[in-house]
Scaffold this active site. Sequence first.
Site, short mmCIF file in Angstrom:
data_model
loop_
_atom_site.label_atom_id
_atom_site.label_comp_id
_atom_site.label_asym_id
_atom_site.label_seq_id
_atom_site.Cartn_x
_atom_site.Cartn_y
_atom_site.Cartn_z
CB SER A 1 -74.46 -40.79 51.80
OG SER A 1 -74.02 -39.67 51.92
N GLY B 1 -63.93 -38.04 53.77
CA GLY B 1 -64.18 -37.90 55.02
C GLY B 1 -65.24 -38.79 55.69
NE ARG C 1 -63.04 -33.10 55.06
CZ ARG C 1 -63.97 -33.75 54.61
NH1 ARG C 1 -63.90 -34.56 53.61
NH2 ARG C 1 -64.99 -33.46 54.94
CB SER D 1 -71.64 -33.55 61.26
OG SER D 1 -70.97 -34.51 60.59
CD GLN E 1 -68.63 -36.88 56.86
OE1 GLN E 1 -67.64 -36.46 57.61
NE2 GLN E 1 -68.61 -36.96 55.62
CG ASP F 1 -71.86 -32.85 50.08
OD1 ASP F 1 -71.12 -32.26 50.92
OD2 ASP F 1 -72.18 -34.17 50.46
C1 S3P Z 1 -71.92 -37.15 54.51
C2 S3P Z 1 -72.45 -36.29 55.30
C3 S3P Z 1 -71.97 -34.81 54.73
C4 S3P Z 1 -71.46 -34.81 53.48
C5 S3P Z 1 -70.81 -35.61 53.04
C6 S3P Z 1 -71.44 -37.15 53.24
C7 S3P Z 1 -72.70 -38.58 54.90
O1 S3P Z 1 -70.87 -34.48 55.84
O2 S3P Z 1 -70.92 -33.40 53.24
O3 S3P Z 1 -70.62 -35.45 51.67
O4 S3P Z 1 -72.57 -39.41 53.95
O5 S3P Z 1 -72.85 -38.90 56.17
P1 S3P Z 1 -71.24 -33.97 57.20
O6 S3P Z 1 -71.68 -35.04 58.10
O7 S3P Z 1 -69.75 -33.52 57.75
O8 S3P Z 1 -71.93 -32.64 57.08
#
Ligand code: S3P
Length: 448
Positions: free
Chosen positions: A29, A101, A129, A174, A176, A327
């Site tokens: 991340s 993602g 996705r 989330s 993300q 995760d």
């Molecule tokens: C992440 C957020 C998580 C996580 C991903 C990394 C990030 O996803 O599962 O591996 O770096 O912001 P979500 O925000 O969809 O939960």
Amino acid sequence: MSGHGEAQVMISAKSGPLKGVASVPGDKSISHRSLIFGAMAVGETRISGLLEGQDVIDTAKAMRAFGATVTRLGEGDWTVNGVGVGGFQEPADVIDCGNSGTGVRLIMGTMATTPISATFTGDASLRKRPMGRVTDPLSLFGTEAYGRKGGRLPMTVVGAADPVPVRYALPVASAQVKSAVLLAGLNAPGETVVIEREPTRDHSERMLIGFGADLHVEKTAEGHVITLKGRPELRPQTVAVPRDPSSAAFPVCAALITEGSDIRVPGVSQNLTRNGLYLTLVEMGALIDFENPREEGGEPVADLRVRFSPDMKGIEVPPERAPSMIDEYPILSVVASFAEGVTTMRGVKELRVKESDRIDAMARGLEACGVTLEEDEDTLIVHGMGAGGMPGGATCATHLDHRIAMSFLVAGMASKREITVDDGSPIVTSFPIFEGLMNGLGAAIRRG
Ligand code: S3P
């Protein structure tokens, strides 16, 4: 084909005892964010300890396509010469985010308030996705997105020429989505506000403040209210990426279930938005010592000593803990299989939209290995078989999901018969040194 080259069958057999030091690579991340925030600062950002997994490499390539100069100086040492907030140029070709993602969603946010278009795609997993969770809030800025049915990639995003600031309450927990909205807010005038009911990983907030953004977080009855002032000049930074607690989870859990093991795992994040697995393991009776607490790369970390733990008990994992261990449920379900009694994981439906449907992938694979499970849309329940109790002897499908592949390879280290995974090639996305590191500790993992 795996999308990462040819499918690679891998086999894991009874292992151990595991001994030694497991130094896992940089946090995924934070690595993505270092490159993206560096690309939005004017001047040279220096990064050490960058994870050189395929996901992050794909983000580096994307930042080059948007006009930043990204240079690899040596192992984990990179520089980014950024173009400034709003300075992205239109890429000349499709942006391929591979399996990531995080990469695609954060980059969509970053370009969403600049008047350029970009078309995004990814591998077969990423193309399944949902992107609507990001493009819906981005549309509030004035951004347009044209994808396949269900908001799937490939997708063309047309940045808003005249963006307006946004106030957005996250409908899903989330990081993300939160980060995509904040990144888009950087190039909108005025204040963009994101409200999250359940706290998710906070690396974007911490790093944006470090890069000089005017961002503050207020804890209120409706949750965390994050306010970002648009159009700052971001200052380049020196970023030391800490190790990835989600990668550390694999050697840690392997040592807990493999007889006679006693390993050390240095620099594991104790950030409250990332440490849910470690709290859960301790509640189960895992023998983990947290030594030498300190700060590294702006994150609280500790060195872990982890020993074989034959007396772990199943527990109810509190659903509100899900965002801080999202995760880690696949590997937790492996540990739960080697504990006594039942482990109940509720509030986990987000697992269904990860690199694979992780509830289904783990349930089918563990079932094939002789474990009894129950599941519904939002729940996974594992009936533990105690230390050494899992029969194993199955081939498990990994569905282009690195964490599913690594989870079953760890399970094979302690099960009665060996476990095969149909494709270990996605492991390079997050933990390229997994096989060598685990075998160095005493694992018996080989290629088929
Ligand atoms: C992440 C957020 C998580 C996580 C991903 C990394 C990030 O996803 O599962 O591996 O770096 O912001 P979500 O925000 O969809 O939960």
